[in-house]
Design a protein around this motif. Sequence first.
Motif, PDB file in Angstrom:
ATOM      1  N   ASN A  97       5.076  -5.058  10.619  1.00 28.30           N
ATOM      2  CA  ASN A  97       5.688  -5.851  11.670  1.00 28.30           C
ATOM      3  C   ASN A  97       5.043  -5.552  13.013  1.00 28.30           C
ATOM      4  OD1 ASN A  97       7.065  -3.535  12.885  1.00 28.30           O
ATOM      5  ND2 ASN A  97       8.323  -3.564  11.041  1.00 28.30           N
ATOM      6  N   LYS A  98       5.279  -6.441  13.934  1.00 29.50           N
ATOM      7  CA  LYS A  98       4.567  -6.396  15.211  1.00 29.50           C
ATOM      8  C   LYS A  98       4.808  -5.092  15.953  1.00 29.50           C
ATOM      9  CE  LYS A  98       3.907  -9.101  19.414  1.00 29.50           C
ATOM     10  NZ  LYS A  98       4.312 -10.291  20.159  1.00 29.50           N
ATOM     11  N   GLN A  99       6.040  -4.609  15.865  1.00 29.51           N
ATOM     12  CA  GLN A  99       6.367  -3.383  16.585  1.00 29.51           C
ATOM     13  C   GLN A  99       5.523  -2.217  16.102  1.00 29.51           C
ATOM     14  OE1 GLN A  99      10.437  -2.241  16.231  1.00 29.51           O
ATOM     15  NE2 GLN A  99      10.212  -0.414  17.486  1.00 29.51           N
ATOM     16  N   ASN A 100       5.395  -2.086  14.789  1.00 28.80           N
ATOM     17  CA  ASN A 100       4.616  -0.977  14.248  1.00 28.80           C
ATOM     18  C   ASN A 100       3.130  -1.178  14.462  1.00 28.80           C
ATOM     19  OD1 ASN A 100       6.788   0.496  13.365  1.00 28.80           O
ATOM     20  ND2 ASN A 100       6.832  -0.475  11.342  1.00 28.80           N
ATOM     21  N   SER A 101       2.677  -2.436  14.390  1.00 27.50           N
ATOM     22  CA  SER A 101       1.247  -2.690  14.509  1.00 27.50           C
ATOM     23  C   SER A 101       0.736  -2.354  15.896  1.00 27.50           C
ATOM     24  CB  SER A 101       0.948  -4.152  14.190  1.00 27.50           C
ATOM     25  OG  SER A 101       1.249  -4.423  12.852  1.00 27.50           O
ATOM     26  N   THR A 102       1.545  -2.619  16.914  1.00 28.17           N
ATOM     27  CA  THR A 102       1.071  -2.397  18.270  1.00 28.17           C
ATOM     28  C   THR A 102       0.922  -0.925  18.587  1.00 28.17           C
ATOM     29  OG1 THR A 102       3.363  -2.533  19.012  1.00 28.17           O
ATOM     30  CG2 THR A 102       2.054  -4.542  19.134  1.00 28.17           C
ATOM     31  N   LYS A 103       1.608  -0.066  17.846  1.00 30.40           N
ATOM     32  CA  LYS A 103       1.485   1.364  18.102  1.00 30.40           C
ATOM     33  C   LYS A 103       0.086   1.868  17.799  1.00 30.40           C
ATOM     34  CE  LYS A 103       6.343   2.395  17.076  1.00 30.40           C
ATOM     35  NZ  LYS A 103       7.256   3.069  16.152  1.00 30.40           N
ATOM     36  N   ASN A 104      -0.599   1.156  16.946  1.00 28.57           N
ATOM     37  CA  ASN A 104      -1.920   1.618  16.530  1.00 28.57           C
ATOM     38  C   ASN A 104      -3.028   1.121  17.445  1.00 28.57           C
ATOM     39  OD1 ASN A 104      -2.484   3.445  14.561  1.00 28.57           O
ATOM     40  ND2 ASN A 104      -2.093   2.034  12.880  1.00 28.57           N
ATOM     41  N   ASN A 105      -2.674   0.284  18.421  1.00 30.30           N
ATOM     42  CA  ASN A 105      -3.691  -0.285  19.288  1.00 30.30           C
ATOM     43  C   ASN A 105      -4.028   0.699  20.405  1.00 30.30           C
ATOM     44  OD1 ASN A 105      -3.692  -2.599  17.783  1.00 30.30           O
ATOM     45  ND2 ASN A 105      -2.135  -3.610  19.024  1.00 30.30           N
ATOM     46  N   ILE A 158       7.212   5.872   8.401  1.00 27.81           N
ATOM     47  CA  ILE A 158       5.874   6.298   7.959  1.00 27.81           C
ATOM     48  C   ILE A 158       4.966   5.125   7.602  1.00 27.81           C
ATOM     49  CG2 ILE A 158       6.773   8.484   7.104  1.00 27.81           C
ATOM     50  CD1 ILE A 158       6.542   7.399   4.278  1.00 27.81           C
ATOM     51  N   ALA A 159       5.519   3.912   7.561  1.00 27.96           N
ATOM     52  CA  ALA A 159       4.717   2.752   7.157  1.00 27.96           C
ATOM     53  C   ALA A 159       3.445   2.567   7.986  1.00 27.96           C
ATOM     54  CB  ALA A 159       5.573   1.486   7.193  1.00 27.96           C
ATOM     55  N   PRO A 160       3.488   2.727   9.326  1.00 24.12           N
ATOM     56  CA  PRO A 160       2.242   2.534  10.097  1.00 24.12           C
ATOM     57  C   PRO A 160       1.121   3.483   9.695  1.00 24.12           C
ATOM     58  CG  PRO A 160       4.149   2.517  11.556  1.00 24.12           C
ATOM     59  CD  PRO A 160       4.643   2.963  10.219  1.00 24.12           C
ATOM     60  N   LEU A 161       1.475   4.678   9.217  1.00 19.66           N
ATOM     61  CA  LEU A 161       0.439   5.632   8.817  1.00 19.66           C
ATOM     62  C   LEU A 161      -0.286   5.180   7.556  1.00 19.66           C
ATOM     63  CD1 LEU A 161       2.296   9.036   9.330  1.00 19.66           C
ATOM     64  CD2 LEU A 161       0.607   7.978  10.835  1.00 19.66           C
ATOM     65  N   LEU A 162       0.343   4.287   6.798  1.00 16.49           N
ATOM     66  CA  LEU A 162      -0.223   3.869   5.516  1.00 16.49           C
ATOM     67  C   LEU A 162      -1.117   2.644   5.637  1.00 16.49           C
ATOM     68  CD1 LEU A 162       2.975   4.387   3.351  1.00 16.49           C
ATOM     69  CD2 LEU A 162       0.979   5.871   3.489  1.00 16.49           C
ATOM     70  N   GLU A 163      -1.298   2.160   6.867  1.00 20.77           N
ATOM     71  CA  GLU A 163      -2.184   1.008   7.042  1.00 20.77           C
ATOM     72  C   GLU A 163      -3.617   1.349   6.644  1.00 20.77           C
ATOM     73  OE1 GLU A 163      -2.050  -0.822  10.839  1.00 20.77           O
ATOM     74  OE2 GLU A 163       0.097  -1.171  10.795  1.00 20.77           O
ATOM     75  N   LYS A 164      -4.023   2.604   6.873  1.00 17.61           N
ATOM     76  CA  LYS A 164      -5.401   3.000   6.581  1.00 17.61           C
ATOM     77  C   LYS A 164      -5.467   4.229   5.686  1.00 17.61           C
ATOM     78  CE  LYS A 164      -7.227   1.146  10.924  1.00 17.61           C
ATOM     79  NZ  LYS A 164      -7.985   1.440  12.165  1.00 17.61           N
ATOM     80  N   ASN A 165      -4.358   4.573   5.055  1.00 16.89           N
ATOM     81  CA  ASN A 165      -4.330   5.772   4.222  1.00 16.89           C
ATOM     82  C   ASN A 165      -3.508   5.525   2.970  1.00 16.89           C
ATOM     83  OD1 ASN A 165      -5.425   8.114   6.158  1.00 16.89           O
ATOM     84  ND2 ASN A 165      -4.144   6.744   7.358  1.00 16.89           N
ATOM     85  N   VAL A 193       0.770  -1.603   1.507  1.00  9.11           N
ATOM     86  CA  VAL A 193       0.432  -0.330   0.860  1.00  9.11           C
ATOM     87  C   VAL A 193      -0.130  -0.592  -0.538  1.00  9.11           C
ATOM     88  CG1 VAL A 193       1.320   1.896   0.093  1.00  9.11           C
ATOM     89  CG2 VAL A 193       2.240   0.845   2.167  1.00  9.11           C
ATOM     90  N   VAL A 194       0.524  -1.478  -1.278  1.00 10.86           N
ATOM     91  CA  VAL A 194       0.064  -1.818  -2.628  1.00 10.86           C
ATOM     92  C   VAL A 194      -1.308  -2.486  -2.568  1.00 10.86           C
ATOM     93  CG1 VAL A 194       0.532  -3.290  -4.622  1.00 10.86           C
ATOM     94  CG2 VAL A 194       2.382  -1.962  -3.590  1.00 10.86           C
ATOM     95  N   HIS A 195      -1.493  -3.364  -1.601  1.00  7.33           N
ATOM     96  CA  HIS A 195      -2.802  -4.011  -1.437  1.00  7.33           C
ATOM     97  C   HIS A 195      -3.893  -2.964  -1.247  1.00  7.33           C
ATOM     98  CE1 HIS A 195      -2.143  -8.501  -0.524  1.00  7.33           C
ATOM     99  NE2 HIS A 195      -1.093  -8.060  -1.193  1.00  7.33           N
ATOM    100  N   ARG A 196      -3.619  -1.997  -0.405  1.00  2.00           N
ATOM    101  CA  ARG A 196      -4.638  -0.975  -0.126  1.00  2.00           C
ATOM    102  C   ARG A 196      -4.956  -0.156  -1.376  1.00  2.00           C
ATOM    103  NH1 ARG A 196      -7.359   1.443   3.689  1.00  2.00           N
ATOM    104  NH2 ARG A 196      -7.857   3.649   3.464  1.00  2.00           N
ATOM    105  N   ILE A 197      -3.928   0.215  -2.111  1.00  2.00           N
ATOM    106  CA  ILE A 197      -4.159   1.009  -3.328  1.00  2.00           C
ATOM    107  C   ILE A 197      -4.996   0.216  -4.327  1.00  2.00           C
ATOM    108  CG2 ILE A 197      -3.046   2.076  -5.323  1.00  2.00           C
ATOM    109  CD1 ILE A 197      -0.673   2.744  -3.509  1.00  2.00           C
ATOM    110  N   LEU A 198      -4.635  -1.040  -4.549  1.00  2.00           N
ATOM    111  CA  LEU A 198      -5.350  -1.849  -5.539  1.00  2.00           C
ATOM    112  C   LEU A 198      -6.789  -2.136  -5.116  1.00  2.00           C
ATOM    113  CD1 LEU A 198      -2.590  -4.415  -6.587  1.00  2.00           C
ATOM    114  CD2 LEU A 198      -3.504  -2.537  -7.950  1.00  2.00           C
TER     115      LEU A 198
END
Length: 661
Positions: A14-22, A207-214, A244-249
């Motif tokens: 979601n937008k709130q979590n995504s902006t934290k990574n910018n 913890i979801a934002p941490l899983l965008e790239k891990n 998360v599933v997309h990244r794993i696959l």
Amino acid sequence: MATSRDEHFPVALNKQNSTKNNKTGPRYKLVHQGDIQVCRLNHTRTIISKIMNSKYLRRWESHRLELRDHEIGSTTPTGFLEHPVSYSSVEEVNIISRWDAGQKFCLRITIADGSLLLQANNAYLRDQWLYSILWKRHIYKYEKLLKNSRRPEVLVKEIKSMVDYSLSTPIHDTSVYQFPLELVSEILQQNEEFLSKIEHENIIVAIAPLLEKNHPTQEICDFFSKHCRNSPRSKIVIELFTPVVHRILKHNMDFGKHPRSRAFITEYIQALSSQNDGIRVVKNFVKTMHGPTSVCPHPRVLPNLVAVCFAAIYGCYEDRKTFMLNNNSISSYIMTEIHDRLTCYLAILETMSEFEDWRPNLASFLQPIPFPDDALADEVFTVHMCPVLRQFALDSRCEVHQSLLGIREGKEGWFHLYCPGNMACEDEGELFGTMLKALICCCCKRKKFLVSIIKMINPCMLLSLRENEAAMEVLCGMLEHEVIENNDLKMQIITTLQSTASGKRMYAATCDRQIALRELQQKGGPKKLTLPSKSTDADLAKMLSSGSFGNLECLSLAFTQVSSACAGELIKLPSLRYLNLWSTQFGDTGLQLISEHLHKLQVLNLCETPVTDKGLQCLAGLKNLRKLNLNSTSLSALTFESLKEKLPGLQECDVRYTEAW
């Protein structure tokens, strides 16, 4: 009524979590060890200490500083750093903005009894040390807080705070994301039974934002799996677990090393299937994994999805067997639950088979029939596999429809399993007929295939009576290539063919070809024949239909325009010993056919033809071959070595301008 959430699968959080990574501004690599100037200042309580701490009397020491897990220390513990500085004793870390002109890249670590000054060579290094120390200090604090806390609300609050700090720090290092995930994994193992459903969800959101790239750790995968089982219709499953599933696959290389990742994906797919119109949701998920283009850009998606499906299908039958052993029967509820799971994963296989780029690899994965015997005896399984196998049969590529046969000679495949009379055939041979048509029309070794299915002659005659053209063609082919030795069986085949108008017509055409073949093979005619350049397949066919060529031993088609299509004419020449195909378009398909029929061939020239290893491997069947010209072809060194081993009588082989040269 619950609303359906199957229309899309978000690929970002979601937008709130995504902006934290910018993050903006400079990024720094985490410092673990480095050379730096150190000065120690004590609190100025006396006049003497003030004098000693004045800038004129300050003493700087060179140290190789280490940022350890719990403290700051030196590799040479002397002087100011004789004793390490614990992170728990650090009150503040900040840059000193006003300083001497010659000592301006400094930062101050404030401790209880004074300050530790660090001086770097430039502003970037100073900031790198600053943020590295702050990171180490914070993770030490969070580790201590989270491991000692037993109040769920405190755990959730501190996890959120830790994740926010990880996302905001300018330190660019894998540990910035991995450490919080590993720490949360450890905390979950200790406290999972104390956490409510709401706290579960809050931790997942945190913890979801941490899983965008891990990748999630194995413990977090267990945590996610539990949530999928307990709350399959939760919006978290779609909104947060999907990326998360997309990244794993897309990136997982081996589920054998990460079995709990596979278990999480299995539970996630089960959660999708529990949505409104669940099978459609699951199919849409597979389509998003493939992507909108004709070729999936992520090569790991298919094998990972296949691995998940195979394990899940096998698990369905293991669960059923376990229930039977423990209870001597299975309740209708359990049977329905297993049936729904099975249908879900078979729907995934069906969807994958619809993508043309995935079909060859999927066919190779399925060719060994990697399923338990219970599955092959289960009508639910065999019926739902039909669309997958039909896609293979309708695919014109040999590598796809050939996978319907056994993986090796003597091993039965899907084609045999769905033969009328076998346990998997529930459609009166419709699928079998489709597979038969693909295989009989296939360019690969038709006579060998006919010989291999002699045991299936009764089902073929049955389908022929029902006017299945593929079955009729098989029966005619058996008569034409004389693969049937029993005269009574030959008469039965002829009677079967003459029972229908289509069969009668096809049998008549077979007889006409046999008469023409006997005329062609009559003794007489030339021993040598050379076609003019620019001759085509049609010219060769016309030439061979003009008289008897039973004595023809030497045929040169060099520099003509013939292709693999002329192989059907060449195999009618029983005495052929020399064949020159130099600089023609004769390819693998034709090579496979002549290798099966022209066993007297001694000299073969394939110079400058488009043949590849696929066709050249078939030359191993020409045991009388003495001279072979493969100059300027796509021959590989491996295939050349194999041919030399399998053709001991080969005396000359020209491999110039090939990989084997």
